[in-house]
Design a protein around this motif. Structure first.
Motif, PDB file in Angstrom:
ATOM      1  N   MET A   1       0.802  -0.905   0.040  1.00 27.02           N
ATOM      2  CA  MET A   1       0.015   0.097  -0.135  1.00 27.02           C
ATOM      3  C   MET A   1       0.801   1.288  -0.183  1.00 27.02           C
ATOM      4  SD  MET A   1      -1.751   0.671   3.804  1.00 27.02           S
ATOM      5  CE  MET A   1      -1.690   2.446   3.663  1.00 27.02           C
ATOM      6  N   SER A   2       0.189   2.273  -0.238  1.00 29.90           N
ATOM      7  CA  SER A   2       1.071   3.727  -0.417  1.00 29.90           C
ATOM      8  C   SER A   2       1.434   4.017   0.892  1.00 29.90           C
ATOM      9  CB  SER A   2       0.173   4.665  -1.093  1.00 29.90           C
ATOM     10  OG  SER A   2      -0.803   4.876  -0.546  1.00 29.90           O
ATOM     11  N   PRO A   3       2.640   4.722   1.362  1.00 29.03           N
ATOM     12  CA  PRO A   3       2.720   4.817   2.597  1.00 29.03           C
ATOM     13  C   PRO A   3       1.729   5.955   3.479  1.00 29.03           C
ATOM     14  CG  PRO A   3       4.168   6.105   1.031  1.00 29.03           C
ATOM     15  CD  PRO A   3       3.413   5.215   0.203  1.00 29.03           C
ATOM     16  N   LEU A   4       1.607   5.861   4.685  1.00 33.45           N
ATOM     17  CA  LEU A   4       0.736   6.515   5.486  1.00 33.45           C
ATOM     18  C   LEU A   4       1.554   8.040   5.566  1.00 33.45           C
ATOM     19  CD1 LEU A   4      -0.403   4.826   8.357  1.00 33.45           C
ATOM     20  CD2 LEU A   4      -2.021   5.761   6.804  1.00 33.45           C
ATOM     21  N   PHE A   5       2.694   8.159   5.532  1.00 33.70           N
ATOM     22  CA  PHE A   5       3.383   9.572   5.800  1.00 33.70           C
ATOM     23  C   PHE A   5       4.362   9.675   4.678  1.00 33.70           C
ATOM     24  CE2 PHE A   5       2.759   7.521   9.962  1.00 33.70           C
ATOM     25  CZ  PHE A   5       1.605   8.609  10.480  1.00 33.70           C
ATOM     26  N   PRO A   6       3.837  10.060   3.297  1.00 36.54           N
ATOM     27  CA  PRO A   6       4.747  10.031   2.340  1.00 36.54           C
ATOM     28  C   PRO A   6       5.978  10.964   2.462  1.00 36.54           C
ATOM     29  CG  PRO A   6       2.548  10.077   1.600  1.00 36.54           C
ATOM     30  CD  PRO A   6       2.551  10.445   3.000  1.00 36.54           C
ATOM     31  N   ALA A   7       5.557  12.336   3.294  1.00 37.70           N
ATOM     32  CA  ALA A   7       6.749  13.228   3.582  1.00 37.70           C
ATOM     33  C   ALA A   7       7.824  12.671   4.231  1.00 37.70           C
ATOM     34  CB  ALA A   7       6.116  14.372   4.202  1.00 37.70           C
ATOM     35  N   LEU A   8       7.431  11.709   5.228  1.00 34.53           N
ATOM     36  CA  LEU A   8       8.346  11.108   6.249  1.00 34.53           C
ATOM     37  C   LEU A   8       9.448  10.037   5.543  1.00 34.53           C
ATOM     38  CD1 LEU A   8       9.217  10.947   9.089  1.00 34.53           C
ATOM     39  CD2 LEU A   8       7.630   9.153   9.387  1.00 34.53           C
ATOM     40  N   VAL A   9       8.642   9.435   4.730  1.00 34.03           N
ATOM     41  CA  VAL A   9       9.590   8.227   4.133  1.00 34.03           C
ATOM     42  C   VAL A   9      10.330   8.629   2.838  1.00 34.03           C
ATOM     43  CG1 VAL A   9       8.153   6.370   4.994  1.00 34.03           C
ATOM     44  CG2 VAL A   9       7.450   7.182   2.552  1.00 34.03           C
ATOM     45  N   SER A  10       9.812   9.858   1.965  1.00 31.56           N
ATOM     46  CA  SER A  10      10.528  10.152   0.896  1.00 31.56           C
ATOM     47  C   SER A  10      11.960  10.812   1.264  1.00 31.56           C
ATOM     48  CB  SER A  10       9.681  11.127   0.266  1.00 31.56           C
ATOM     49  OG  SER A  10       9.523  12.535   0.703  1.00 31.56           O
TER      50      SER A  10
ATOM     51  N   LEU B   1      -1.254  12.654  13.591  1.00 32.05           N
ATOM     52  CA  LEU B   1      -1.096  11.709  12.145  1.00 32.05           C
ATOM     53  C   LEU B   1      -1.290  12.701  11.155  1.00 32.05           C
ATOM     54  CD1 LEU B   1      -1.996   8.213  13.277  1.00 32.05           C
ATOM     55  CD2 LEU B   1       0.291   9.469  13.556  1.00 32.05           C
ATOM     56  N   GLY B   2      -2.690  13.822  11.086  1.00 36.50           N
ATOM     57  CA  GLY B   2      -3.022  14.278  10.239  1.00 36.50           C
ATOM     58  C   GLY B   2      -1.914  15.401   9.627  1.00 36.50           C
ATOM     59  N   PRO B   3      -1.435  16.240  10.521  1.00 40.14           N
ATOM     60  CA  PRO B   3      -0.157  17.224   9.861  1.00 40.14           C
ATOM     61  C   PRO B   3       0.676  16.308   9.382  1.00 40.14           C
ATOM     62  CG  PRO B   3      -0.839  17.771  12.083  1.00 40.14           C
ATOM     63  CD  PRO B   3      -1.456  16.440  11.980  1.00 40.14           C
ATOM     64  N   LEU B   4       1.103  15.127  10.001  1.00 39.77           N
ATOM     65  CA  LEU B   4       2.331  14.119   9.577  1.00 39.77           C
ATOM     66  C   LEU B   4       1.884  13.713   7.947  1.00 39.77           C
ATOM     67  CD1 LEU B   4       3.587  12.695  12.735  1.00 39.77           C
ATOM     68  CD2 LEU B   4       4.470  14.478  11.412  1.00 39.77           C
TER      69      LEU B   4
END
Ligand code: MCA
Ligand code: AMP
Length: 498
Positions: free
Chosen positions: A1-10, A197-200
C-alpha cells in the motif's frame, strides 16, 4: 500500500518542522531518524502499548509502530487500576513504549519496556513503511466506552486513517503549509489521529501545548500556526475570556481554520467567538469507530448548529426505529428522502473510514452493523435539503459526553457499587455549560453517609477508571425509583440542580 506518511519516507522534507511539544521539536528528518530504529526494534512484536502522555515520545512511538506495521494501543496515563487492567488483559500488548522519565504502574511493569529515544543520532535516515502491511491491517486499537461494561477496543485499520485524513484535507484544504495547534489528549482519535497523524500525513507541522490554555493557543496562532483543533469545552473556555482579551481575539482572528469536534458546540459559543474574532468555528462529526463522517467545508456555507455534509467517500443515511430509511446522502449524488430538517432518524454510515471490529467482541461488532453493512452510530439527526446534518440527540441516554470524552453510565455505576459504602447507584449526565454534560451519581448509601463520602466516591471512580470519569456531583437518596420489574427509572430521578 502507499505510505501513510509520504513526507516522512521520501526524505524530501527532512529539514521541515514536523512536531513541537513545548521547547522540544523534531524535523521530518529527525522524526525519521528517531522512529526508524524503533520501528526496526518492534517489527516482530505483537501489539505495542504506548504510554500516551502529551509528549514527543508518544508521537514518535506511534509513528514507529505504524512504520513497523505493528498495531499500537494508546493508553491514558491517568487510567485507573481497573480500566488499565481491562485494557491490558483485552489487548495483550507484548511491549510498552514510554518516555525515559515515565513511572509506569504495576500491571505495565510486567511487559517489556522500551524507552523512546527521540534524539537518535544520525538524523536524515528515512525508512520505507512496512511494505507488507496491507490496507486493512490494524494500525491502532483505541478504547471507547459503551453504555454498560468496560470500554471496547476499536480496531482501526491503516486504510481508515488514510481515508479520513485525505477526506478532511479535501474539506478543509489542509496542506503541508498548515501548522496546527492543539492541546488534546493523545489516547483518543481526535488528538492522536487528527491532531498528530493528520499534520504528518500532509507534510505539515503540529505544535502541541502539553495542556490546553488560551495563552498557549494565542501564542502559537501569533507565531505562525494556521489551524486549531479543540473540543467544545475548550472553545467555551476561549469564548468566556474573549470579551476582555483583545490579544486573544486578534490571535484567533488570524487562524485560517478553527475546528471543533467530539461533541456539539453550542450556537451561543459559535456566535460569541465569531463576534469577537470575525472567524467561524467549523464543526466536524466523528466517532472512534468511524473516524470522521461529516464536516462543514471551507468552500461551503458555515452553518452553526450543524456538523456539515458527509465527507468524500462516506455514505450516510437516517434510519427509523423499524429499520426503514428516512433520508440518505452519500458519495454518489444529491440527498434523497425526507431531507426536510425535521424528520429524525439514527445516523448510519459506511465507507473506507470505518473500523474493522471491536477486539475480542464479535457479538458487539455484529450488533454494531446492520445486515446490509451500515454502522449504527446511535446518534439521532435530521438532514437539510442540501445535505447538512444536524445532530439532535443520542439513542442511548446512558452514554455521557463530558468535556468531549465519551463515558458510559454503566461503567461508573459498576465502579461505585464496588465501594463498601454504596448499596445502590445510578449515574446520569446533566447539562453543564463548561463540560457539555457533567456526570451525576445518585447513591443509596449503606447506613448514614459520612459527610466526606461524596468526594470519597468521586476519588474512588477516578482511581478505578480515570479522573475524567469521576462524578462531579454525588446525591444521596433513601431509594432509587424503580419500575415493577425492578429496573431503575432514571427519568424519575430529580433533576440535578447545581
Ligand atoms: C481532578 N483530577 C483528579 C481528580 N480530580 N485526579 C485524580 N482524582 C481526582 N479525584 C485531575 C485531573 O486528572 C486533571 O489533572 C485535573 O485534575 C483537571 O481535571 P478535569 O477537571 O477533569 O479536567 P478539565 O480541566 O475539566 O479538562 C477539560 C478538558 C478535558 C481539557 C477539555 O476534558 C479534555 O482534554 N477533553 C478532551 C477530550 C477528547 O479528546 N475527546 C476525544 C474523544 P491534570 O491537571 O494533571 O490534567 S472523541 C473522539 O476522538 C471522536 C472520534 C471525535 O469526534 O473527536
Ligand atoms: P467517541 O466514541 O468518544 O469517539 O465519541 C463519538 C461521539 O461523539 C459521536 O457518536 C457523537 O455523539 C459525538 N460527536 C462527535 N463530534 C460531534 C459533533 N461535532 N457534534 C455533536 N456530537 C459529536
Amino acid at each position: 500500500m502507499s505510505p501513510l506518511f509520504p513526507a516522512l519516507v521520501s526524505g524530501d522534507c527532512a529539514a521541515r518542522p514536523a512536531l513541537r511539544f513545548g521547547e522540544r521539536s523534531l524535523t521530518y528528518g529527525e522524526l525519521a531518524a528517531a522512529s526508524a530504529p524503533l520501528a526496526e526494534r518492534i517489527r516482530d512484536s505483537g501489539r505495542v502499548a504506548v504510554w500516551a502522555t502529551p509528549t514527543l515520545e508518544t508521537a514518535v512511538g506511534v509513528v514507529a509502530a505504524l512504520l513497523a506495521g505493528v498495531p499500537a494501543v494508546p493508553l491514558n496515563p491517568k487510567s485507573g487500576e481497573s480500566e488499565l487492567g481491562h485494557i491490558l488483559s483485552d489487548s495483550r500488548p507484548s511491549v510498552v513504549l514510554a518516555g525515559t522519565a515515565d513511572e509506569l504502574p504495576d500491571p505495565l511493569r510486567e511487559l517489556e519496556r522500551i524507552d523512546v529515544d527521540v534524539h537518535h543520532p544520525g538524523g536524515g535516515t528515512a525508512l520505507p513503511e512496512a511494505p507488507e502491511a496491507p490496507e486493512d491491517a490494524a494500525a491502532l486499537v483505541v478504547y471507547t466506552s459503551g453504555t454498560t461494561g468496560p470500554p471496547k477496543g476499536a480496531v482501526i485499520p491503516r486504510r481508515a486513517i488514510a481515508a479520513t485524513l485525505d477526506a478532511l484535507a479535501d474539506a478543509w484544504q489542509w496542506t503541508g503549509e498548515d501548522v496546527l495547534v492543539h492541546g488534546l489528549p493523545l489516547f483518543h482519535v481526535h488528538g492522536l489521529i487528527l491532531g498528530i497523524l493528520g499534520p504528518l500525513r500532509r507534510g505539515g507541522a503540529v505544535r502541541h501545548l502539553g495542556r490546553f490554555s488560551a495563552e498557549g493557543v494565542a501564542r502559537e496562532l501569533n507565531d505562525g500556526a494556521t489551524m486549531m483543533f479543540g473540543v467544545p469545552t475548550m472553545y467555551h473556555r476561549l469564548a468566556e475570556v474573549l470579551d476582555g482579551d483583545v490579544e486573544l481575539a486578534k490571535a484567533l482572528g488570524r487562524a485560517r481554520l478553527l475546528v471543533s469536534g467530539s461533541a456539539a458546540l453550542p450556537v451561543h459559543d459559535h456566535e460569541r467567538i465569531t463576534a469577537a474574532t470575525g472567524r467561524r468555528v467549523i464543526e466536524r462529526y466523528g466517532m472512534t469507530e468511524t473516524l470522521m463522517n461529516t464536516s462543514v467545508r471551507v468552500d461551503g456555507e458555515p452553518r452553526p448548529g450543524t456538523v456539515g455534509v458527509p465527507l468524500p467517500g462516506v455514505g450516510l443515511r437516517l434510519v427509523e426505529e423499524d429499520g426503514s430509511t428516512i433520508a440518505a446522502y452519500g458519495t454518489d449524488g444529491a440527498p434523497t428522502g425526507f431531507c426536510d430538517g425535521e424528520s429524525v432518524g439514527e445516523i448510519q454510515v459506511r465507507g473506507p473510514n470505518l473500523f474493522t471490529e471491536y477486539l475480542n467482541r464479535p457479538d458487539a461488532t455484529a450488533a454494531a452493523f446492520t445486515e446490509d453493512g451500515w454502522f449504527r452510530t446511535g446518534d439521532m439527526a435530521v438532514l437539510d435539503a442540501d445535505g447538512y446534518v444536524r445532530i439532535v440527540g443520542r439513542k442511548a441516554t446512558d452514554l455521557i459526553k463530558s468535556g468531549g470524552y465519551k463515558i458510559g453510565a454503566g461503567e461508573i455505576e459498576n465502579a461505585l457499587l464496588e465501594h463498601p459504602a454504596v448499596r445502590e447507584a445510578a449515574v446520569t449526565g446533566e447539562p453543564d455549560e463548561d463540560l457539555g454534560e457533567r456526570i451525576v451519581a445518585w447513591v443509596v448509601p449503606e447506613g448514614a453517609p459520612d459527610p466526606a463520602l461524596g468526594s470519597e466516591l468521586s476519588d474512588h471512580v477516578a482511581r478505578r477508571l480515570a479522573p475524567h470519569k469521576r462524578p462531579r456531583v454525588v446525591h444521596f437518596l433513601e431509594s432509587l425509583p424503580r419500575n415493577d420489574m425492578g429496573k431503575i427509572l432514571k427519568r424519575a430521578l430529580p433533576k440535578d440542580a447545581e
